[in-house]
Design a protein around this motif. Sequence first.
Motif, PDB file in Angstrom:
ATOM      1  N   LYS A  29       0.829  -1.208   0.000  1.00 55.99           N
ATOM      2  CA  LYS A  29       0.000   0.000   0.000  1.00 55.99           C
ATOM      3  C   LYS A  29       0.859   1.250   0.000  1.00 55.99           C
ATOM      4  N   LYS A  30       0.553   2.141  -0.939  1.00 58.25           N
ATOM      5  CA  LYS A  30       1.142   3.470  -0.947  1.00 58.25           C
ATOM      6  C   LYS A  30       0.308   4.324   0.003  1.00 58.25           C
ATOM      7  N   ILE A  31       0.889   4.688   1.117  1.00 55.38           N
ATOM      8  CA  ILE A  31       0.110   5.235   2.227  1.00 55.38           C
ATOM      9  C   ILE A  31      -0.564   6.557   1.884  1.00 55.38           C
ATOM     10  N   ILE A  32       0.099   7.430   1.168  1.00 59.77           N
ATOM     11  CA  ILE A  32      -0.457   8.762   0.929  1.00 59.77           C
ATOM     12  C   ILE A  32      -1.713   8.725   0.070  1.00 59.77           C
ATOM     13  N   THR A  33      -1.844   7.682  -0.791  1.00 54.51           N
ATOM     14  CA  THR A  33      -2.990   7.607  -1.697  1.00 54.51           C
ATOM     15  C   THR A  33      -3.882   6.397  -1.438  1.00 54.51           C
ATOM     16  N   ASN A  34      -3.424   5.474  -0.572  1.00 53.21           N
ATOM     17  CA  ASN A  34      -4.104   4.196  -0.349  1.00 53.21           C
ATOM     18  C   ASN A  34      -4.114   3.302  -1.592  1.00 53.21           C
ATOM     19  N   GLU A  35      -3.292   3.620  -2.573  1.00 49.58           N
ATOM     20  CA  GLU A  35      -3.188   2.802  -3.776  1.00 49.58           C
ATOM     21  C   GLU A  35      -2.501   1.476  -3.431  1.00 49.58           C
ATOM     22  N   ILE A  36      -2.974   0.389  -4.034  1.00 45.40           N
ATOM     23  CA  ILE A  36      -2.376  -0.930  -3.841  1.00 45.40           C
ATOM     24  C   ILE A  36      -1.598  -1.310  -5.106  1.00 45.40           C
ATOM     25  N   VAL A  37      -0.332  -1.667  -4.924  1.00 45.95           N
ATOM     26  CA  VAL A  37       0.499  -2.095  -6.044  1.00 45.95           C
ATOM     27  C   VAL A  37       1.069  -3.473  -5.720  1.00 45.95           C
ATOM     28  N   TYR A  38       1.528  -4.158  -6.763  1.00 41.23           N
ATOM     29  CA  TYR A  38       2.138  -5.476  -6.598  1.00 41.23           C
ATOM     30  C   TYR A  38       3.542  -5.443  -7.199  1.00 41.23           C
ATOM     31  N   PRO A  39       4.484  -4.859  -6.495  1.00 44.18           N
ATOM     32  CA  PRO A  39       5.838  -4.731  -7.025  1.00 44.18           C
ATOM     33  C   PRO A  39       6.630  -6.019  -6.880  1.00 44.18           C
ATOM     34  N   HIS A  40       7.738  -6.102  -7.607  1.00 45.18           N
ATOM     35  CA  HIS A  40       8.632  -7.246  -7.450  1.00 45.18           C
ATOM     36  C   HIS A  40       9.465  -7.056  -6.187  1.00 45.18           C
ATOM     37  N   GLN A  41       9.504  -8.090  -5.359  1.00 46.71           N
ATOM     38  CA  GLN A  41      10.274  -8.044  -4.112  1.00 46.71           C
ATOM     39  C   GLN A  41      11.301  -9.165  -4.096  1.00 46.71           C
ATOM     40  N   ALA A  42      12.435  -8.877  -3.509  1.00 50.43           N
ATOM     41  CA  ALA A  42      13.478  -9.889  -3.333  1.00 50.43           C
ATOM     42  C   ALA A  42      14.212  -9.520  -2.048  1.00 50.43           C
ATOM     43  N   GLN A  43      13.683  -9.964  -0.914  1.00 52.02           N
ATOM     44  CA  GLN A  43      14.237  -9.504   0.353  1.00 52.02           C
ATOM     45  C   GLN A  43      14.302 -10.608   1.401  1.00 52.02           C
ATOM     46  N   ASP A  44      15.390 -10.597   2.145  1.00 49.78           N
ATOM     47  CA  ASP A  44      15.558 -11.448   3.310  1.00 49.78           C
ATOM     48  C   ASP A  44      15.610 -10.622   4.591  1.00 49.78           C
ATOM     49  N   TYR A  45      15.778  -9.303   4.438  1.00 45.59           N
ATOM     50  CA  TYR A  45      15.902  -8.408   5.590  1.00 45.59           C
ATOM     51  C   TYR A  45      14.855  -7.313   5.493  1.00 45.59           C
ATOM     52  N   LYS A  67      12.261  11.895  11.903  1.00 46.86           N
ATOM     53  CA  LYS A  67      13.227  11.957  10.808  1.00 46.86           C
ATOM     54  C   LYS A  67      12.687  11.363   9.508  1.00 46.86           C
ATOM     55  N   LEU A  68      11.873  10.313   9.644  1.00 46.08           N
ATOM     56  CA  LEU A  68      11.444   9.557   8.472  1.00 46.08           C
ATOM     57  C   LEU A  68       9.926   9.395   8.431  1.00 46.08           C
ATOM     58  N   ILE A  69       9.408   9.362   7.216  1.00 44.56           N
ATOM     59  CA  ILE A  69       7.999   9.065   6.981  1.00 44.56           C
ATOM     60  C   ILE A  69       7.920   7.704   6.289  1.00 44.56           C
ATOM     61  N   ILE A  70       7.082   6.815   6.790  1.00 44.34           N
ATOM     62  CA  ILE A  70       6.856   5.539   6.116  1.00 44.34           C
ATOM     63  C   ILE A  70       5.889   5.766   4.965  1.00 44.34           C
ATOM     64  N   THR A  71       6.311   5.428   3.749  1.00 49.71           N
ATOM     65  CA  THR A  71       5.513   5.741   2.561  1.00 49.71           C
ATOM     66  C   THR A  71       4.828   4.529   1.951  1.00 49.71           C
ATOM     67  N   TYR A  72       5.405   3.337   2.130  1.00 47.30           N
ATOM     68  CA  TYR A  72       4.814   2.102   1.611  1.00 47.30           C
ATOM     69  C   TYR A  72       4.891   1.038   2.695  1.00 47.30           C
ATOM     70  N   VAL A  73       3.886   0.148   2.722  1.00 50.47           N
ATOM     71  CA  VAL A  73       3.905  -0.949   3.689  1.00 50.47           C
ATOM     72  C   VAL A  73       3.360  -2.208   3.015  1.00 50.47           C
ATOM     73  N   ASP A  74       3.980  -3.346   3.294  1.00 49.66           N
ATOM     74  CA  ASP A  74       3.537  -4.643   2.778  1.00 49.66           C
ATOM     75  C   ASP A  74       2.326  -5.105   3.581  1.00 49.66           C
ATOM     76  N   GLY A 111       8.761   1.487   2.090  1.00 44.00           N
ATOM     77  CA  GLY A 111       9.185   2.787   1.574  1.00 44.00           C
ATOM     78  C   GLY A 111       9.385   3.788   2.691  1.00 44.00           C
ATOM     79  N   LEU A 112      10.375   4.668   2.508  1.00 39.27           N
ATOM     80  CA  LEU A 112      10.678   5.713   3.475  1.00 39.27           C
ATOM     81  C   LEU A 112      10.958   7.024   2.757  1.00 39.27           C
ATOM     82  N   ARG A 113      10.711   8.121   3.466  1.00 36.84           N
ATOM     83  CA  ARG A 113      11.059   9.451   2.957  1.00 36.84           C
ATOM     84  C   ARG A 113      11.579  10.289   4.113  1.00 36.84           C
ATOM     85  N   SER A 114      12.658  11.019   3.859  1.00 37.01           N
ATOM     86  CA  SER A 114      13.236  11.867   4.900  1.00 37.01           C
ATOM     87  C   SER A 114      12.400  13.130   5.070  1.00 37.01           C
TER      88      SER A 114
END
Length: 361
Positions: free
Chosen positions: A274-290, A301-308, A316-319
């Motif tokens: 979810k893109k928090i500012i718009t509530n848009e749902i996307v399905y991006p490619h992920q490759a993460q272990d951390y 200091k930081l704004i959380i912009t996207y959440v799984d 996602g983060l923004r300063s």
Amino acid sequence: MKKYLILDDGTSFVGEAFGDLSTATGELAINSNLNNYQESLTDPLYHNQIITFTQPSIGNIGINPKSYESILTSAKGIVVHQEENISFSHLKNLSLNSFLKERHIPGICQIDTRALQKYVHTHNVKKASIVNNNDAHAFDQLQASVLSNQQIQSVATPKPYLVPGSGITIVVIDLGLRESIVRQLSKLNCNLIVVPWNTSFSEIKNLDPEGVVISSGPGSPEEIENSVIDNILEIQKELPLFGIGLGHELIAIVNGAKIKRLKIGHYGDNHPVKKIITNEIVYPHQAQDYAIVTDSVDTSKLIITYVDLINGTVQGLRSRDYPTFSVQFLPESALGIENNLDLFDEFIESVVAHRRVKYEL
């Protein structure tokens, strides 16, 4: 020829060999993409890993020379259910089997990869070997094996190089650079200077860039040298900065956040984000272990912009203080997903705006 996949808890699966006939040991990465196996095999993110594809049929579009993520191949091995050697694509120049033989990558097929995925996730299995004999010696070797933690040094460029363009100058810090990042920035006419992962801030500044991208890459962000963290801190204060994957995790660390290893890594494009500012749902490619520990993010200091929306990880983060932002997922379009390319446009807009303010001052 029989081949065996043995797991570090002693479980084994029997299948048939294809590709190179050698053996291999690596971390298991369960990949749920429906296609684009070639991009994964050549992606530096899969360094030291044995890729298990849950898509039942792999190999039926051959190998396309335009789809490499890197000239070198980082994956240790490949596990599939059905290996196909017939291609219906006009782009085919090489079969998957021949490609694996050329790159000395062993494969094993006729494995129930969905059952393997379920087992690995249930039992939290991390490491496996593809071997010719399922015996105590092979298991002992798997248990004793130690995978290198010098992953970035193994896949990143050792020397800087130029990808010429007529637009703004962008420095790309290579932590295991995917070529799709270069392709997207080149489409925006950027003049790119790709530099090694340990290039100092003063060296970067001497190149007179107007913005900096920190690429994705393999391995743990906590094993990165402190000098790299210090460099990112200095860059953040002076230049627009965009981090992807491992670059995102390092930007989080620079700003005081903590990192954890996921119990179950995610490699695929089936998680809604979810893109928090718009509530848009996307399905991006992920490759993460951390992932970033959510509670450790300093919201001053930081704004959380996207959440799984499946595992709750920060995507996602923004300063709040600098023209710096980052995403955990991979916004490039090499895997056919183009609903996140606006992030590259956003970065260029940030660079242009920063330049305008700089010259007005």
